[in-house]
Design an enzyme around this catalytic site. Structure first.
Site, PDB file in Angstrom:
ATOM      1  N   LYS A   1       4.910  -2.237  -8.942  1.00 15.82           N
ATOM      2  CA  LYS A   1       4.804  -0.765  -8.903  1.00 15.82           C
ATOM      3  C   LYS A   1       6.200  -0.142  -8.836  1.00 15.82           C
ATOM      4  CE  LYS A   1       5.933  -0.178  -4.591  1.00 15.82           C
ATOM      5  NZ  LYS A   1       6.865   0.731  -3.947  1.00 15.82           N
TER       6      LYS A   1
ATOM      7  N   GLY B   1       0.833  -1.203   0.000  1.00 18.30           N
ATOM      8  CA  GLY B   1       0.000   0.000   0.000  1.00 18.30           C
ATOM      9  C   GLY B   1       0.861   1.243   0.000  1.00 18.30           C
TER      10      GLY B   1
END
Ligand code: NAD
Length: 348
Positions: free
Chosen positions: A199, A144
């Protein structure tokens, strides 16, 4: 009081101390043989050198030779080691981890097995343990939009705990939550673990757009936003091909973490250097000299292999991934021209 032992006293390991101290846990922080200077600074009363934030009060520090002591009686062990060091530290800490109720994982990366097949980190860790006859407790994958310095400094932060056993994720989401550190629980370990290293890879491409702006003085926000959208699409497609929930890539571990990494992470900074015109190896050497690990660099080659091995039907579709791999390999003369066909939709 539950005891949590965090392995790795770098940015993330030290940052995670803040919410778990605030949530009332007994917190131990173990530094590897590479972390002595970090612990020296903290013991001297200085802020942690990586986060620039003082370590949360009450954390007990352990040096690399004190691993057994650090693990003794731990209810939860956290792996907060750079992905390259995870297999080695896992082997060293295996007995203590096996006795814990759960292992949390903040490390992000892929790991090749002996046959060269690319595994997600939790699968690789379970395989390493199984080869030694040890069964790991449930793994809670943590991801996250969590910048270590903000988490350490109690800035508002949302994260996700992904565990195949949903009730385990839910238990720790309740027990480690604070007013400033909110935790979503998910059973999508695969989705969380795909987004986490991917990511980092895509943040390099986002950085290139910022580097082009620095070089030319002209904003490249359109290119950056199109790159962002492409990256999310590819993370979602790869996740689904490997059994993840589609929504995970559009939540905290995908969109959320990509946004924060594309704003300020080390992978983005490396991409900025490429966009400004630095050579790939020269830029990486400079980041290494500054103690800035660029995890997206090793991850991109492994991600390409993962797609070829486990989702070959996506090889053509994952064109931004391929473009970043070529950038990082130093095979590209003009990063902008290189990214355009990967990012802009093709002519109908
Ligand atoms: N910094 C963040 O904001 C952040 C946020 C979420 C997750 N993470 C992840 O957490 C992990 C740790 O990141 P960090 O930011 O703390 O990095 P860091 O460089 O500050 O710390 C890395 C840790 O790994 C250890 N390490 C590095 N190479 C090693 C090796 N070869 N053998 C054994 N140990 C080794 C170091 O001693 C240190 O404890 C990474 O996988 C990262 O992606 C970081």
């Amino acid at each position: 009081m539950s005891v949590i032992t965090i392995l790795g006293a770098g940015a993330m390991g030290s940052a995670l101390c803040t919410p778990v101290v605030d949530a009332g846990w007994e917190v131990r922080l173990w530094g590897t043989w590479l972390d002595d200077h970090l612990l020296d600074a903290v013991e001297a009363g200085q802020p942690h050198p990586r986060t620039k934030v003082p370590l949360a009060e009450g954390v007990k520090l352990y040096r690399s030779a004190q691993l057994d002591e650090a693990l003794e009686g731990a209810d939860v062990v956290v792996m907060a080691i750079a992905s390259v060091g995870v297999p080695g530290v896992l082997e060293l800490a295996l007995d203590g981890i096996a006795k814990a109720d759960a292992m949390w994982l903040t490390s992000k990366g892929f790991c090749p097995d002996e046959d060269g097949r690319i595994q997600l980190l939790p699968d690789a860790m379970r395989a390493i343990a199984a080869a030694k006859g040890v069964e790991l407790p449930p793994i809670v994958a943590i991801a996250g939009p969590v910048k270590a310095n903000e988490c350490a400094g109690r800035e508002p932060t949302a994260t996700i705990f992904g565990c195949k056993e949903l009730e385990v994720a839910q238990k720790y989401a309740r027990e480690a939550r604070t007013d400033r550190y909110a935790i979503e629980a998910s059973d999508d370990e695969v989705g969380v673990e795909i987004c986490a290293p991917m990511k980092n890879v895509y943040a390099i491409a986002l950085g290139v757009a910022d580097g082009l702006e620095e070089k030319t003085g002209v904003p490249h926000h359109n290119l950056k936003a199109a790159t962002f959208a492409r990256a999310v699409r590819e993370m979602s497609l790869l996740g689904q091909a490997l059994g993840a929930r589609p929504e995970t890539a559009f939540g905290l571990p995908g969109v959320g973490d990509l946004e924060v990494t594309g704003l300020s992470g080390r992978n983005k900074v490396y991409g900025v250097r490429l966009g400004r015109g630095e050579q790939a190896q020269e830029a990486l050497d400079e980041m290494t000299r500054l103690e800035q690990t660029v995890e997206g660099v090793p991850a991109v080659g492994l991600a390409v292999q993962l797609v070829e091995q486990s989702a070959p039907e996506l090889v053509e579709e994952m064109r931004l991934l391929k473009a970043v791999a070529q950038l990082v390999a130093g095979d590209v003369e003009d990063p902008q021209e290189h990214l355009i066909p990967a990012v802009l939709p093709a002519r109908p």
